[in-house]
Enzyme design. Structure first.
Site, PDB file in Angstrom:
ATOM      1  N   GLU A 185     -32.259 -22.866   4.688  1.00 42.80           N
ATOM      2  CA  GLU A 185     -33.258 -23.511   3.773  1.00 42.80           C
ATOM      3  C   GLU A 185     -33.596 -24.865   4.343  1.00 42.80           C
ATOM      4  O   GLU A 185     -34.789 -25.199   4.462  1.00 42.80           O
ATOM      5  CB  GLU A 185     -32.871 -23.716   2.282  1.00 42.80           C
ATOM      6  CG  GLU A 185     -32.848 -22.368   1.654  1.00 42.80           C
ATOM      7  CD  GLU A 185     -32.121 -21.895   0.493  1.00 42.80           C
ATOM      8  OE1 GLU A 185     -31.407 -22.979  -0.083  1.00 42.80           O
ATOM      9  OE2 GLU A 185     -32.202 -20.943   0.005  1.00 42.80           O
ATOM     10  N   ASP A 207     -30.797 -31.260   0.692  1.00 40.91           N
ATOM     11  CA  ASP A 207     -31.366 -30.222   0.002  1.00 40.91           C
ATOM     12  C   ASP A 207     -30.422 -30.003  -1.128  1.00 40.91           C
ATOM     13  O   ASP A 207     -29.394 -29.094  -1.042  1.00 40.91           O
ATOM     14  CB  ASP A 207     -31.503 -28.787   0.999  1.00 40.91           C
ATOM     15  CG  ASP A 207     -32.161 -27.820   0.110  1.00 40.91           C
ATOM     16  OD1 ASP A 207     -32.242 -27.824  -0.942  1.00 40.91           O
ATOM     17  OD2 ASP A 207     -32.170 -26.711   0.939  1.00 40.91           O
TER      18      ASP A 207
END
Lengths: 618, 203
Positions: A185, A207
Site C-alpha cells: 500500500e 500510512d
C-alpha cells in the site's frame, strides 16, 4: 504457499487486452481505480459511491456488501462482519486478544488452521468474506467500465506476511479475479504521489489505515520508485482509536446505568459506531458529543473535547514511532535526510496523527494526497505499468520480513533478510541424516526473532523422491524465490542427478491452491444467482422507505385526495407491499416508481397545507 | 543515454532476459571492475537502467519463459546491487570470487590477552559493582581502539589490492577478516553485561 517447480509462473497473456484495474482492499473501505488516457481515476458505483464499505451482512442466507451492509452493522450486528482484513491470513492465536471486542464471533474449527467467523448458524473463513467484498468491487468496476473485469492489481499492507498475502490472493481468485500483482500500500501511494512531479528525493510514506500501520522509506529518481526500507504493525489502525473511546464509554455507561454495553452484541456494535462517529467529529471540531442509546429511553451522552480525546489516543499513536525509527535505521538514513513525509489513510486526517509524524520525522507532513484514494490510484498506475502502457515508471520493492528455515535446536536461520529487494533468490543445500532416507522435512518461517516459536510459521514441506543413499550423501538444493509480489515459491533439485525433487507443502494458515479451485467451482455455479439476488436486495432497500412513508400518510391521503385518487394510491401501496414479499426486483422497482408517481400530488397538497398553517400561526 | 550495452542482459533476437550463467558476476553485471571500492554512483545508475529493462513488470504481458528469465536475472541483479552496497558483503564476495579461502569464523579466537581481560572484567564487576561503570567504560574504549585499528588494517590491505591486484593481499585479508567479527560480538556482550548490571555508559 505457491510451489512451482521450475514451471511457468503465469500463463501467457499477450493477447489479453481486457482492462487491469487497481484495487485497494481496505479494512474499512475498498476502492477500485483505473488508468484512462494516462490518468488514474477512482471508479464510482452506479449510485456515485467511490468508497465501498468493507462490510458484509446477511439477508436470509445471502450476503450483501457495502453501504447496504454497513447500515445493518448495528441493526443486525450478529450477521454483519466488518474489519475482516484484520483476520485475513491469521491464526486464532494471532488475533485471540483482539477478537473479544468484536460484535461477531471468531473461532477456530478443530482440525483446521483457518479461523472462521460465525454468522447465525453458518460460518465463513476470512478469505471467503474478503472474496465477497472483492466481488462487489469487481462488479462496480464492470459497471463503470462496461466490460468484464477479470484482472487486477491488489494492494496489501507492506508489513503483511506471506500468509496474509497468500490469503489476499486466494480471496481475489475466489472473486473471479486474476491477481497480476500484489503491491504494498505505501508503495502504491508513492506512485500516485510521484505521478505529476518527476521528483528526485527521499520520501517517507506514513500510512495509518483502519486496521494496519505501514511506513516505507523510498528513493524517487526519474520515474524509479525504489523502496529502501519498510516497517509497520499489522494490528494498529483507526479501529484501535475507536476501541479506546469505546472502552472508556463502556466503563462510564456501566457506572451510570449498571448496564455493560459489552455484554450485548447489538449494543457493542452501536458503541463502536458511536466511538467512530466521535472520532470523525473531533477530527474537525474542537468538541463533540458521544451519544448512545443504552436501553429503551435511556440515552447516554457525554461531551468530549479534542484535547481529552488526544490525551487518550496518544499512547496508541505513539506505537507508530518505533516502526518509523526502525525503517530509517534500516534505510541507513537520518530523519533530517527525508525530504517529504506523505500521509496516507483516513486516520491521518487527525491533527494528533500529523503531530506524531511531524515529531518523528522532524518536518511538517505533506497532506496533499487524498488519504482514502491514493492507494487505489497507485494500484491503477501499477496495473497500467503491467499492461505495458507505462514505460516511464518502475517500482522496486522489498520484502518486509526476513524469511528463513528452522535449524537444529529450534533456531530460525534467515535465508533472505528483511528489506531485501524483490525478486530475490536464496539457495540452500540439504542432506539426509539416516541411511536410505528419501525425504527431508523443512519448516519455513518468517520474522525477525531467533527462536522458531517467536516467528510466523509459513509452511512445512517435505522434499521427496531423494535417491536412497548413505546418510549425508545426497545433496538437495532448495531454491527459495520471492517473486515480485513478495510471495515465496520453493523449488528443489537433487544436485547429483540434476533431477527435480518434489515438494509437498502444507500451508500453516491458508488454503491450498486446490482448495481455492474447488471453492471457485462451487462459486461459479452460484454467480448469476448471486447477481440477481443483489439486485433484489437493492430494490427492496430503496422501496422500503417509500412504503413506510406512504403508510404514515394514508390518513392524510384519504382526507386530501379525491376518492378516485385515493383508491389509486391505496392500490399501488398494497401492490408494492406485496411485491416486497416476492423476489422480483423488476416488479418492486416498477411498483416503487408507480407509487412515487401517484403520490406526487399528495406531497404537493401536504406542503401547501403546511405552508398555509404556518401562515395562519404567524 | 545508457552507460553500457543491454546485450549481455537481453537477448537481441527474442527480447527475453538472458539466463544467469557462470560468466556473470556481481561486478560484471554493472560493467564494474572487481575491486574494493567500486564507483557506487555509477553502479546505482546502471542498476536503475538495467532494472527498467529487466524487471518482471516489463514482462507481465509476455508471462511464461520471459517472466521466468526476468525473475532469475532481476534476482541476481538485486543481489549484486546489495552486495556491492556494503563494505562487509563486498569483501566476503570478492574473496569468494577470487577463490581465496576464508577460515571459518569459529576457528578464529580473540587474542589470549584480550580474552583474559574480558574474563577478569566480568569477575571484577560482579565482585565490586560500585566501580563497575568505570571498568566497563575502560574496556569499552579499549575495544573501540582495537576496532579502529582493525578497520584501518583491513582498509589498507584493500587499498593495496586495488592498486596492485596482487593475490597475496587478499590472502592476508582473509586471515584477518574475522578479527572484526569477534570485536563486534565482544562489544555486543559488553552491552549485554551493562544491561544486566543496569549500568549506563558514563562517557
Amino acid at each position: 504457499m505457491t510451489i512451482q517447480i521450475q514451471a511457468h509462473l503465469h500463463a501467457p497473456k499477450s493477447t489479453d487486452e481486457s482492462p487491469i484495474v487497481g484495487i485497494d482492499l481496505g479494512t474499512t473501505n475498498s476502492l477500485v481505480a483505473y488508468v484512462r488516457d494516462g490518468r488514474p481515476e477512482v471508479l464510482s458505483s452506479r449510485d456515485g459511491q467511490r468508497l465501498i464499505p468493507s462490510v458484509v451482512s446477511w439477508v436470509g442466507d445471502r450476503p450483501v456488501v457495502g453501504a447496504v451492509a454497513r447500515q445493518k452493522k448495528v441493526r443486525d450486528a450478529c450477521h454483519t462482519v466488518f474489519s475482516v482484513k484484520r483476520l485475513l491470513g491469521r491464526s486464532f492465536e494471532d488475533v485471540r486478544e483482539s477478537v473479544g471486542a468484536l460484535p461477531y464471533r471468531v473461532f477456530e474449527k478443530v482440525g483446521e488452521s483457518l479461523l472462521r467467523v460465525e454468522l447465525g448458524d453458518r460460518s465463513f473463513s476470512a478469505i471467503e468474506i474478503s472474496a465477497m467484498i472483492l466481488r462487489a468491487v469487481k462488479k462496480n468496476a464492470e459497471e463503470a467500465l462496461g466490460v468484464p473485469v477479470t484482472r487486477a492489481v491488489v494492494t496489501v499492507p507492506a508489513y503483511f506476511n506471506d500468509s496474509q498475502r497468500q490469503a489476499t490472493r486466494a480471496a481475489a481468485r475466489l472473486a473471479g479475479l486474476d491477481v497480476l500483482r500484489i503491491v504494498n500500500e505505501p508503495t502504491a501511494a508513492s506512485l500516485a504521489y510521484g505521478l505529476d512531479r518527476k521528483k528526485v528525493g527521499l520520501i517517507a510514506v506514513f500510512d495509518l489505515g483502519g486496521g494496519t500501520f505501514d511506513v516505507s522509506i523510498l528513493r524517487l529518481h526519474d520515474g524509479i520508485f525504489e523502496v529502501l526500507a519498510t516497517n509497520g504493525d499489522t494490528a494498529l489502525g483507526g479501529d484501535d482509536l475507536d476501541q479506546v473511546i469505546a472502552t472508556i464509554a463502556a466503563d462510564e455507561i456501566s457506572a451510570k446505568y449498571g448496564i455493560s454495553p459489552l455484554n450485548d452484541i447489538q449494543l457493542r456494535a452501536a458503541l463502536l459506531e458511536s466511538a467512530e462517529a466521535l472520532k470523525i467529529s473531533l477530527s474537525k471540531d474542537e468538541s463533540a458529543e458521544f451519544v448512545l442509546e443504552v436501553a429503551d429511553g435511556k440515552v447516554f451522552s457525554r461531551q468530549w473535547t479534542r484535547a481529552e480525546f488526544e490525551r487518550v489516543i496518544d499512547p496508541v499513536l505513539e506505537r507508530t514511532r518505533k516502526p518509523c525509527l526502525q525503517a530509517l535505521e534500516d534505510a541507513g538514513l537520518k530523519a533530517s535526510e527525508i525530504s517529504d513525509v506523505v500521509m496516507v489513510g483516513g486516520p491521518t486526517r487527525l491533527a494528533s496523527v500529523q503531530r506524531v509524524a511531524e515529531s518523528i520525522f522532524e518536518r511538517k507532513p505533506n497532506t496533499s494526497v487524498h488519504p482514502d484514494e491514493v492507494v487505489a490510484l497507485g494500484a491503477a498506475i501499477q496495473a497500467d505499468i503491467l499492461a505495458g502502457n507505462n514505460q516511464d515508471f518502475l517500482l522496486l520493492d522489498v520484502i518486509p520480513l526476513s524469511l528463513g528455515i528452522e535449524t537444529y535446536g529450534g533456531i530460525m536461520s534467515p535465508l533472505i533478510t528483511r528489506n531485501t529487494r524483490i525478486p530475490a533468490v536464496a539457495r540452500e543445500s540439504f542432506t539426509t541424516f539416516v541411511d536410505n532416507q528419501t525425504g527431508v522435512d523443512l519448516h519455513i518461517l518468517q520474522g525477525e526473532r531467533e527462536r522458531v516459536g517467536d516467528n510466523r510459521s509459513l509452511a512445512r514441506f517435505k522434499l521427496k523422491g531423494i535417491r536412497p543413499m548413505p546418510a549425508g550423501m545426497p545433496r538437495v538444493q532448495v531454491s527459495f524465490l520471492i517473486d515480485a509480489d513478495g510471495i515465496l515459491q520453493v523449488s528443489a533439485r537433487d544436485l547429483d542427478s540434476g533431477h527435480e525433487t518434489s515438494v509437498e507443502v502444507r500451508p500453516s494458515y491458508g488454503l491450498t491452491d486446490e482448495q481455492v479451485e474447488k471453492m471457485l467451482e462451487m462459486k461459479l455455479s452460484h454467480e448469476s444467482e448471486d447477481r440477481a439476488f443483489h439486485r433484489l436486495v437493492e430494490e427492496r432497500n430503496s422501496a422500503e422507505p417509500v412504503v413506510r412513508a406512504v403508510e404514515r400518510q394514508l390518513a392524510d391521503a384519504r382526507r386530501l385526495l379525491s376518492p378516485v385518487e385515493f383508491e389509486q394510491v391505496d392500490l399501488l401501496y398494497r401492490n408494492l407491499q406485496a411485491a416486497l414479499h416476492g423476489s422480483e426486483p423488476k416488479v418492486i422497482r416498477e411498483g416503487r416508481e408507480a407509487l412515487n408517481q401517484a403520490t406526487t400530488r399528495l406531497a404537493e397538497l401536504l406542503i401547501q397545507e403546511a405552508v398555509a398553517r404556518a401562515a395562519e400561526r404567524s | 543515454m545508457l552507460a553500457g550495452p543491454l546485450s549481455p542482459h537481453l537477448c537481441a533476437e527474442c527480447g527475453f532476459p538472458q539466463r544467469v550463467t557462470v560468466v556473470d558476476n556481481y561486478f560484471s553485471v554493472f560493467d564494474s571492475v572487481s575491486k574494493f571500492d567500486p564507483d557506487l554512483a555509477a553502479v546505482q545508475k546502471r542498476f536503475y537502467e538495467l532494472s527498467r529493462a529487466l524487471h518482471p513488470d516489463r514482462f507481465a504481458k509476455l508471462g511464461g519463459q520471459a517472466m521466468q528469465a526476468s525473475l532469475e536475472r532481476m534476482s541476481f541483479l538485486n543481489d549484486a546491487y546489495r552486495t556491492l552496497g556494503s563494505k562487509q558483503t563486498l569483501r566476503a564476495y570478492l574473496l569468494k570470487l577470487e577463490g581465496v579461502a576464508v577460515p571459518s569464523d569459529r576457528a578464529v579466537r580473540p587474542p589470549l590477552e584480550l580474552a583474559e581481560a574480558w574474563f577478569d572484567l566480568q569477575d571484577s564487576v560482579m565482585e565490586n559493582p560500585e566501580s563497575a561503570a568505570e571498568r566497563l567504560d575502560e574496556f569499552g574504549s579499549r575495544l573501540s581502539v582495537l576496532e579502529c585499528e582493525t578497520h584501518e588494517g583491513l582498509a589498507s590491505l584493500e587499498r593495496e589490492y586495488n592498486n596492485s591486484g596482487e593475490r597475496a593481499y587478499l590472502e592476508r585479508l582473509a586471515l584477518e577478516i574475522h578479527s572484526q567479527s569477534y570485536l563486534t560480538s565482544m562489544a555486543r556482550d559488553l552491552e549485554r553485561l551493562r544491561g544486566r548490571l543496569g549500568v549506563k555508559k558514563v562517557s
